[in-house]
Design a protein around this motif. Structure first.
Motif, PDB file in Angstrom:
ATOM      1  N   THR A  97       0.848  -1.188   0.000  1.00  0.00           N
ATOM      2  CA  THR A  97       0.000   0.000   0.000  1.00  0.00           C
ATOM      3  C   THR A  97       0.881   1.235   0.000  1.00  0.00           C
ATOM      4  OG1 THR A  97      -1.746  -1.159   1.212  1.00  0.00           O
ATOM      5  CG2 THR A  97      -1.828   1.247   1.239  1.00  0.00           C
ATOM      6  N   ASP A  98       0.495   2.224  -0.758  1.00  0.00           N
ATOM      7  CA  ASP A  98       1.275   3.458  -0.876  1.00  0.00           C
ATOM      8  C   ASP A  98       1.483   4.100   0.501  1.00  0.00           C
ATOM      9  OD1 ASP A  98       1.302   6.635  -1.340  1.00  0.00           O
ATOM     10  OD2 ASP A  98       2.119   5.634  -3.102  1.00  0.00           O
ATOM     11  N   ARG A  99       2.706   4.545   0.768  1.00  0.00           N
ATOM     12  CA  ARG A  99       3.030   5.156   2.067  1.00  0.00           C
ATOM     13  C   ARG A  99       2.180   6.386   2.347  1.00  0.00           C
ATOM     14  NH1 ARG A  99       9.318   6.216   2.364  1.00  0.00           N
ATOM     15  NH2 ARG A  99       8.633   7.071   4.377  1.00  0.00           N
ATOM     16  N   THR A 100       1.888   7.144   1.284  1.00  0.00           N
ATOM     17  CA  THR A 100       1.061   8.340   1.465  1.00  0.00           C
ATOM     18  C   THR A 100      -0.344   7.967   1.925  1.00  0.00           C
ATOM     19  OG1 THR A 100       2.304   9.483  -0.259  1.00  0.00           O
ATOM     20  CG2 THR A 100       0.180  10.424   0.354  1.00  0.00           C
ATOM     21  N   ASP A 101      -0.901   6.902   1.342  1.00  0.00           N
ATOM     22  CA  ASP A 101      -2.230   6.456   1.738  1.00  0.00           C
ATOM     23  C   ASP A 101      -2.231   5.981   3.190  1.00  0.00           C
ATOM     24  OD1 ASP A 101      -3.148   7.034  -0.761  1.00  0.00           O
ATOM     25  OD2 ASP A 101      -3.161   4.979  -1.486  1.00  0.00           O
ATOM     26  N   ILE A 102      -1.198   5.246   3.577  1.00  0.00           N
ATOM     27  CA  ILE A 102      -1.101   4.779   4.965  1.00  0.00           C
ATOM     28  C   ILE A 102      -0.998   5.976   5.907  1.00  0.00           C
ATOM     29  CG2 ILE A 102       0.329   3.497   6.601  1.00  0.00           C
ATOM     30  CD1 ILE A 102       1.137   1.665   4.289  1.00  0.00           C
ATOM     31  N   GLY A 103      -0.165   6.934   5.533  1.00  0.00           N
ATOM     32  CA  GLY A 103      -0.023   8.126   6.368  1.00  0.00           C
ATOM     33  C   GLY A 103      -1.326   8.879   6.523  1.00  0.00           C
ATOM     34  N   GLY A 104      -2.110   8.952   5.439  1.00  0.00           N
ATOM     35  CA  GLY A 104      -3.397   9.640   5.510  1.00  0.00           C
ATOM     36  C   GLY A 104      -4.354   8.965   6.473  1.00  0.00           C
ATOM     37  N   ILE A 105      -4.398   7.613   6.453  1.00  0.00           N
ATOM     38  CA  ILE A 105      -5.281   6.878   7.362  1.00  0.00           C
ATOM     39  C   ILE A 105      -4.821   7.048   8.808  1.00  0.00           C
ATOM     40  CG2 ILE A 105      -6.053   4.570   8.025  1.00  0.00           C
ATOM     41  CD1 ILE A 105      -5.893   3.800   5.058  1.00  0.00           C
ATOM     42  N   LEU A 106      -3.515   6.970   9.055  1.00  0.00           N
ATOM     43  CA  LEU A 106      -2.996   7.144  10.411  1.00  0.00           C
ATOM     44  C   LEU A 106      -3.270   8.556  10.932  1.00  0.00           C
ATOM     45  CD1 LEU A 106       0.405   5.240  10.085  1.00  0.00           C
ATOM     46  CD2 LEU A 106      -1.610   4.514  11.389  1.00  0.00           C
ATOM     47  N   ASP A 107      -3.093   9.556  10.081  1.00  0.00           N
ATOM     48  CA  ASP A 107      -3.378  10.938  10.494  1.00  0.00           C
ATOM     49  C   ASP A 107      -4.855  11.110  10.818  1.00  0.00           C
ATOM     50  OD1 ASP A 107      -0.750  11.660  10.179  1.00  0.00           O
ATOM     51  OD2 ASP A 107      -1.015  12.545   8.190  1.00  0.00           O
ATOM     52  N   GLN A 108      -5.714  10.515   9.986  1.00  0.00           N
ATOM     53  CA  GLN A 108      -7.159  10.598  10.204  1.00  0.00           C
ATOM     54  C   GLN A 108      -7.530   9.996  11.560  1.00  0.00           C
ATOM     55  OE1 GLN A 108      -9.469   8.659   7.110  1.00  0.00           O
ATOM     56  NE2 GLN A 108     -11.051   8.084   8.583  1.00  0.00           N
ATOM     57  N   LEU A 109      -6.992   8.823  11.865  1.00  0.00           N
ATOM     58  CA  LEU A 109      -7.312   8.150  13.127  1.00  0.00           C
ATOM     59  C   LEU A 109      -6.713   8.882  14.323  1.00  0.00           C
ATOM     60  CD1 LEU A 109      -6.786   4.445  12.000  1.00  0.00           C
ATOM     61  CD2 LEU A 109      -8.964   5.590  12.467  1.00  0.00           C
ATOM     62  N   THR A 110      -5.548   9.485  14.136  1.00  0.00           N
ATOM     63  CA  THR A 110      -4.923  10.235  15.227  1.00  0.00           C
ATOM     64  C   THR A 110      -5.732  11.470  15.571  1.00  0.00           C
ATOM     65  OG1 THR A 110      -2.725   9.458  14.558  1.00  0.00           O
ATOM     66  CG2 THR A 110      -2.819  11.392  15.987  1.00  0.00           C
ATOM     67  N   HIS A 111      -6.145  12.216  14.557  1.00  0.00           N
ATOM     68  CA  HIS A 111      -6.934  13.423  14.800  1.00  0.00           C
ATOM     69  C   HIS A 111      -8.316  13.092  15.364  1.00  0.00           C
ATOM     70  CE1 HIS A 111      -3.849  15.387  12.323  1.00  0.00           C
ATOM     71  NE2 HIS A 111      -4.262  16.509  12.849  1.00  0.00           N
ATOM     72  N   ALA A 112      -8.814  11.891  15.076  1.00  0.00           N
ATOM     73  CA  ALA A 112     -10.116  11.469  15.619  1.00  0.00           C
ATOM     74  C   ALA A 112      -9.975  10.849  17.009  1.00  0.00           C
ATOM     75  CB  ALA A 112     -10.770  10.466  14.672  1.00  0.00           C
ATOM     76  N   ASP A 113      -8.757  10.879  17.559  1.00  0.00           N
ATOM     77  CA  ASP A 113      -8.481  10.333  18.897  1.00  0.00           C
ATOM     78  C   ASP A 113      -8.766   8.841  18.994  1.00  0.00           C
ATOM     79  OD1 ASP A 113      -7.678  12.826  19.922  1.00  0.00           O
ATOM     80  OD2 ASP A 113      -9.738  13.396  20.368  1.00  0.00           O
ATOM     81  N   LYS A 114      -8.652   8.122  17.858  1.00  0.00           N
ATOM     82  CA  LYS A 114      -8.800   6.672  17.874  1.00  0.00           C
ATOM     83  C   LYS A 114      -7.483   5.991  18.250  1.00  0.00           C
ATOM     84  CE  LYS A 114     -13.079   6.740  16.350  1.00  0.00           C
ATOM     85  NZ  LYS A 114     -14.226   6.324  17.210  1.00  0.00           N
ATOM     86  N   ILE A 115      -6.376   6.612  17.856  1.00  0.00           N
ATOM     87  CA  ILE A 115      -5.059   6.098  18.180  1.00  0.00           C
ATOM     88  C   ILE A 115      -4.189   7.263  18.617  1.00  0.00           C
ATOM     89  CG2 ILE A 115      -5.205   4.132  16.599  1.00  0.00           C
ATOM     90  CD1 ILE A 115      -3.506   5.691  14.614  1.00  0.00           C
TER      91      ILE A 115
END
Length: 442
Positions: free
Chosen positions: A392-410
């Motif tokens: 999976t593209d690193r940019t796509d992974i980074g986008g999902i991780l950023d999304q979950l971090t800002h949503a306080d999931k991780i």
């Protein structure tokens, strides 16, 4: 003569029992709507929402598609006078919904038919003269608003309103990508409600416009035809992507009752007339706290990269939609209820973009997988290699991780490597205990 074997194809059995039909129909509708994000009912807490609720029981269209189409058309009908501002920028009440649904089960055409029937009954002259199809080139669109001389002050002002209905947006996308086609550039100017003048060999002066677009496309076609250059160019962040699906099975429906349509149209005509006389729409005192919250919520880049490009104009869209709701209420200022309805539609648009570009089940599964590691968490390398399989593209992974971090999931932290030498390791831990996340892995 040689006899041929004939293979008989037996059609699916026709349900004779009404209950059986209802069950099969409900299952089919559920499958058609499975890809849709959840929708805040507050989007219908507005006058156009009331109209939608009145007519949607007799339509198979998605109510959000009817609402968005009515919002776009009424924003054009109101004209250039009522507007909102963002700093020094003047924003006309133009909304461009991109209705995204599958070919057979999206019922996109049904949403247009229901909406146009209301508008045609409200103002038949507007429906006949101001609603057109056939976007092809920037020059062609600019020509609709071209002027040759200075306007005569004794003549009535020109009608600058245009609704472009494009039920095959994929064809328009193909035309925009042809070398020398200026439609993308002209559309960006049209969204601003301004000057569509061209400085080509055959220069055209078109200093004013008021253009709305209602576009239909399937998810697969849009993904296939949308390039990174299209996204980066800024044309598509002028659109409001909305995922839609079949709302109900009505094999015998004849549409809304004519009497109901006439009644709704008469009331809408009064509101359009009153709202079109308004000017700048600011915020009422009760709406200011909510707007400040929305300003922070939508003024962020905490999205998957493709989603972020698509929804980068969420803030002005929220204001524009709220302005339409206020104008139709005859209010000279935007109130909390107007903002809540607008924000609900913008959030649905953002979630629609996620559904379009991101496997929406992946973030939940990733949170659950990270949670299984407990306090130790998972490293960025482990997530890339073990969860995503290294493909999976690193940019796509980074986008999902950023999304979950800002949503306080991780949560994200850095850990020193064993031995204390080398670069620190990026570690992610789940904010929710593993036993509370079991349902996410089912």
């Amino acid at each position: 003569m040689t006899a041929r074997s004939v293979r008989l194809v037996h059609p699916a059995p026709i349900p004779h029992d009404a209950d059986e039909f209802e069950a099969k129909a409900a299952a089919a509708v559920a499958r058609a709507r499975a890809w849709l994000p959840s929708l805040d009912p507050a989007v219908f807490d507005c006058y156009l929402g009331e109209i939608t609720r009145e007519i949607e029981p007799t339509s198979e269209a998605d109510p959000v598609a009817i609402l968005a189409t009515l919002t776009s058309i009424t924003g054009v009908h109101l004209g250039k006078a009522p507007h909102v501002t963002a700093g020094d920028d003047r924003h006309p009440l133009l909304v461009w919904p991109l209705i995204i649904g599958h070919t057979n089960t999206g019922k996109k055409g049904a949403s247009w038919s229901a909406s146009k029937r209301i508008i045609s009954s409200t103002d038949s002259g507007f429906a006949a003269a101001n609603i057109k199809s056939g976007l092809s080139s920037g020059e062609g669109l600019a020509e609709q608003f071209a002027v040759e001389d200075e306007p005569d002050p004794d003549e009535p002002p020109r009608d600058l309103r245009l609704v472009a209905y494009e039920n095959e947006w994929g064809g328009v996308m193909a035309k925009m990508r042809r070398e020398g086609n200026s439609l993308s550039q002209i559309l960006r100017a049209a969204w601003e409600g301004g000057d569509l003048s061209t400085l080509t060999v055959k220069a055209r002066m078109a200093p004013e416009s008021h253009v709305g677009i209602v576009a239909h496309i399937t998810p697969d076609e849009f993904r296939a035809k949308l390039s990174d250059a299209d996204m980066a160019g800024g044309t598509y962040n002028r659109f409001l992507p909305l995922a839609v699906g079949w709302s109900k099975a009505l094999p015998d429906s004849a549409g809304a009752d004519p009497g109901l349509v006439c009644s709704l149209a008469a009331r809408l005509a009064e509101r359009l007339d009153q709202g079109g006389r308004l000017d700048r729409l600011g915020f009422a005192e009760d709406a200011t706290p909510l707007w400040r919250q929305l300003y922070l919520e939508f003024n962020t880049d905490a999205y998957h990269p493709k989603v972020a490009q698509f929804v980068s104009r969420a803030l002005p869209y929220c204001k524009r939609i709220a302005g339409i709701h206020a104008a139709l209420d005859g209010a000279a200022a935007i109130h909390t209820t107007h903002l809540q309805a607008a924000a609900g539609l913008v959030r649905y648009s953002i979630d629609s973009a996620r559904a379009l570009f991101v496997d929406t089940s992946t973030p939940s599964k990733l949170v659950a997988w990270i949670a299984q590691a407990g306090e130790q968490g998972r490293s960025r390398k482990e997530i890339t290699r073990d969860f995503f399989g290294g493909n999976t593209d690193r940019t796509d992974i980074g986008g999902i991780l950023d999304q979950l971090t800002h949503a306080d999931k991780i949560t994200r932290s850095n850990r020193r490597p064993e031995g204390g030498k080398g670069r620190s390791i990026e570690i992610y831990t789940a904010a929710t205990p593993p036993h509370e996340l079991n349902e996410l892995t089912n």
